[in-house]
Design a protein around this motif. Structure first.
Motif, PDB file in Angstrom:
ATOM      1  N   CYS A 169       0.836  -1.216   0.000  1.00 24.84           N
ATOM      2  CA  CYS A 169       0.000   0.000   0.000  1.00 24.84           C
ATOM      3  C   CYS A 169       0.861   1.253   0.000  1.00 24.84           C
ATOM      4  N   PHE A 170       1.955   1.235   0.775  1.00 25.96           N
ATOM      5  CA  PHE A 170       2.797   2.425   0.889  1.00 25.96           C
ATOM      6  C   PHE A 170       3.483   2.750  -0.432  1.00 25.96           C
ATOM      7  N   VAL A 171       4.141   1.750  -1.014  1.00 26.30           N
ATOM      8  CA  VAL A 171       4.875   2.029  -2.255  1.00 26.30           C
ATOM      9  C   VAL A 171       3.907   2.292  -3.411  1.00 26.30           C
ATOM     10  N   GLY A 172       2.742   1.664  -3.388  1.00 23.62           N
ATOM     11  CA  GLY A 172       1.763   1.933  -4.436  1.00 23.62           C
ATOM     12  C   GLY A 172       1.248   3.357  -4.375  1.00 23.62           C
ATOM     13  N   ALA A 173       0.915   3.831  -3.158  1.00 20.24           N
ATOM     14  CA  ALA A 173       0.448   5.215  -3.003  1.00 20.24           C
ATOM     15  C   ALA A 173       1.555   6.205  -3.336  1.00 20.24           C
ATOM     16  N   LEU A 174       2.777   5.891  -2.916  1.00 25.90           N
ATOM     17  CA  LEU A 174       3.900   6.785  -3.209  1.00 25.90           C
ATOM     18  C   LEU A 174       4.158   6.859  -4.711  1.00 25.90           C
ATOM     19  N   GLY A 175       4.090   5.725  -5.390  1.00 28.46           N
ATOM     20  CA  GLY A 175       4.276   5.729  -6.837  1.00 28.46           C
ATOM     21  C   GLY A 175       3.182   6.501  -7.555  1.00 28.46           C
ATOM     22  N   TRP A 176       1.948   6.381  -7.074  1.00 31.29           N
ATOM     23  CA  TRP A 176       0.844   7.134  -7.688  1.00 31.29           C
ATOM     24  C   TRP A 176       1.032   8.626  -7.504  1.00 31.29           C
ATOM     25  N   LEU A 177       1.477   9.054  -6.325  1.00 30.03           N
ATOM     26  CA  LEU A 177       1.725  10.477  -6.090  1.00 30.03           C
ATOM     27  C   LEU A 177       2.882  10.985  -6.957  1.00 30.03           C
ATOM     28  N   GLU A 178       3.928  10.176  -7.077  1.00 30.59           N
ATOM     29  CA  GLU A 178       5.050  10.584  -7.918  1.00 30.59           C
ATOM     30  C   GLU A 178       4.625  10.688  -9.381  1.00 30.59           C
ATOM     31  N   TRP A 179       3.771   9.808  -9.825  1.00 34.70           N
ATOM     32  CA  TRP A 179       3.285   9.891 -11.202  1.00 34.70           C
ATOM     33  C   TRP A 179       2.397  11.117 -11.395  1.00 34.70           C
ATOM     34  N   ARG A 180       1.552  11.392 -10.431  1.00 37.28           N
ATOM     35  CA  ARG A 180       0.649  12.530 -10.549  1.00 37.28           C
ATOM     36  C   ARG A 180       1.416  13.844 -10.555  1.00 37.28           C
ATOM     37  N   TYR A 181       2.443  13.950  -9.722  1.00 34.87           N
ATOM     38  CA  TYR A 181       3.212  15.190  -9.607  1.00 34.87           C
ATOM     39  C   TYR A 181       4.570  15.077 -10.303  1.00 34.87           C
ATOM     40  N   ARG A 182       4.655  14.279 -11.348  1.00 33.58           N
ATOM     41  CA  ARG A 182       5.939  14.086 -12.023  1.00 33.58           C
ATOM     42  C   ARG A 182       6.452  15.365 -12.659  1.00 33.58           C
ATOM     43  N   GLN A 183       5.554  16.222 -13.161  1.00 34.96           N
ATOM     44  CA  GLN A 183       6.009  17.486 -13.738  1.00 34.96           C
ATOM     45  C   GLN A 183       6.555  18.411 -12.661  1.00 34.96           C
ATOM     46  N   LEU A 184       5.876  18.464 -11.521  1.00 39.63           N
ATOM     47  CA  LEU A 184       6.349  19.284 -10.408  1.00 39.63           C
ATOM     48  C   LEU A 184       7.671  18.773  -9.865  1.00 39.63           C
ATOM     49  N   LEU A 185       7.839  17.455  -9.834  1.00 43.16           N
ATOM     50  CA  LEU A 185       9.073  16.873  -9.332  1.00 43.16           C
ATOM     51  C   LEU A 185      10.243  17.082 -10.286  1.00 43.16           C
ATOM     52  N   SER A 186       9.958  17.211 -11.575  1.00 38.94           N
ATOM     53  CA  SER A 186      11.037  17.356 -12.553  1.00 38.94           C
ATOM     54  C   SER A 186      11.432  18.805 -12.771  1.00 38.94           C
ATOM     55  N   ASP A 187      10.523  19.756 -12.538  1.00 40.57           N
ATOM     56  CA  ASP A 187      10.849  21.167 -12.726  1.00 40.57           C
ATOM     57  C   ASP A 187      11.787  21.633 -11.628  1.00 40.57           C
ATOM     58  N   PRO A 188      12.715  22.573 -11.960  1.00 39.95           N
ATOM     59  CA  PRO A 188      13.603  23.090 -10.911  1.00 39.95           C
ATOM     60  C   PRO A 188      12.827  23.905  -9.903  1.00 39.95           C
ATOM     61  N   MET A 189      13.307  23.937  -8.691  1.00 38.19           N
ATOM     62  CA  MET A 189      12.654  24.666  -7.616  1.00 38.19           C
ATOM     63  C   MET A 189      12.797  26.161  -7.852  1.00 38.19           C
ATOM     64  N   PRO A 190      11.680  26.913  -7.993  1.00 35.35           N
ATOM     65  CA  PRO A 190      11.784  28.355  -8.215  1.00 35.35           C
ATOM     66  C   PRO A 190      12.238  29.061  -6.960  1.00 35.35           C
ATOM     67  N   THR A 191      12.990  30.144  -7.163  1.00 37.34           N
ATOM     68  CA  THR A 191      13.460  30.950  -6.045  1.00 37.34           C
ATOM     69  C   THR A 191      12.679  32.238  -6.035  1.00 37.34           C
ATOM     70  N   VAL A 192      11.779  32.356  -5.098  1.00 35.34           N
ATOM     71  CA  VAL A 192      10.942  33.540  -4.992  1.00 35.34           C
ATOM     72  C   VAL A 192      10.982  34.027  -3.571  1.00 35.34           C
ATOM     73  N   SER A 193      11.016  35.340  -3.424  1.00 35.81           N
ATOM     74  CA  SER A 193      10.981  35.937  -2.112  1.00 35.81           C
ATOM     75  C   SER A 193       9.628  36.571  -1.893  1.00 35.81           C
ATOM     76  N   ARG A 194       9.122  36.458  -0.690  1.00 36.72           N
ATOM     77  CA  ARG A 194       7.828  37.030  -0.369  1.00 36.72           C
ATOM     78  C   ARG A 194       7.936  38.527  -0.311  1.00 36.72           C
ATOM     79  N   SER A 195       7.109  39.209  -1.101  1.00 32.01           N
ATOM     80  CA  SER A 195       7.155  40.659  -1.157  1.00 32.01           C
ATOM     81  C   SER A 195       6.099  41.212  -0.223  1.00 32.01           C
ATOM     82  N   SER A 196       6.437  42.224   0.465  1.00 26.71           N
ATOM     83  CA  SER A 196       5.476  42.904   1.340  1.00 26.71           C
ATOM     84  C   SER A 196       5.113  44.235   0.729  1.00 26.71           C
ATOM     85  N   ASN A 197       3.804  44.533   0.765  1.00 27.28           N
ATOM     86  CA  ASN A 197       3.342  45.788   0.193  1.00 27.28           C
ATOM     87  C   ASN A 197       3.659  46.930   1.155  1.00 27.28           C
TER      88      ASN A 197
END
Length: 197
Positions: A169-197
């Motif tokens: 169950c654990f590896v099956g659920a983990l594999g499903w999540l990795e497949w669902r978010y495969r684009q998010l996992l493959s894209d580089p992590m954006p560097t953004v700073s929180r701006s205050s108005n």
């Protein structure tokens, strides 16, 4: 104040980007006696839009942060399970009622998979094909665990069957999540700073 007087007053004011005077197009509010410069409006609108976009990107990045760590969770889980199986194989074999060779093989497979997921998790950007392959391998391991549980059902204890079922169950659920978010996992992590108005 009329329009011409407002323009003449603005022409004597220095630019906000330096000391050189300029004559912008202006709107004069004759009721309150103030002039609004188009250049200032465009400048303020642009920076307000940029601040809002940065804030939205920061919120999206923050909300997506847990899903980006799936490969690290996969690596840690595989390394932990593999190490325990190899280190405590005799004790676990007596608890689970399964052959020692089965635990050694499963422990080795978990360590191999953990090393692969570790090498992939530390890459930036991560190749999408490799992320998809890791997800498929996880989902394929789930029925393998169920098949193993079925094959040792006559000798295995309830704890052993529960352990194999939980891993499936654990590896099956983990594999499903990795497949669902495969684009998010493959894209580089954006560097953004929180701006205050």
């Amino acid at each position: 104040m009329c329009r011409s007087e407002g323009n003449r007053a603005l022409s004597r004011q220095p630019s906000r980007f330096g000391n050189t005077p300029f004559t912008p197009r202006s709107l004069t509010n004759c009721r309150v006696g103030r002039s609004i410069r188009y250049e200032d409006l465009r400048y303020d609108a642009f920076h307000s839009l940029a601040a809002n976009v940065a804030t939205v990107n920061w919120r999206i990045t923050r909300s997506a942060f847990p899903w980006r760590q799936l490969l690290w969770v996969d690596c840690l889980a595989g390394a932990t399970a593999g190490t325990l199986m190899l280190a405590l194989h005799r004790l676990l074999a007596s608890w689970y009622g399964v052959p020692v060779a089965l635990l050694l093989a499963m422990g080795a497979m978990n360590l191999v998979y953990a090393s692969c997921s570790f090498m992939l998790a530390r890459r930036s950007p991560r190749p999408r094909r490799l992320v998809a392959a890791m997800a498929i391998a996880n989902m394929a391991w789930a029925p393998v665990c169920l098949a193993l549980a079925w094959s040792v059902r006559d000798t295995a204890t309830a704890l052993g069957l529960l352990s194999l079922g939980f891993e499936a169950c654990f590896v099956g659920a983990l594999g499903w999540l990795e497949w669902r978010y495969r684009q998010l996992l493959s894209d580089p992590m954006p560097t953004v700073s929180r701006s205050s108005n």
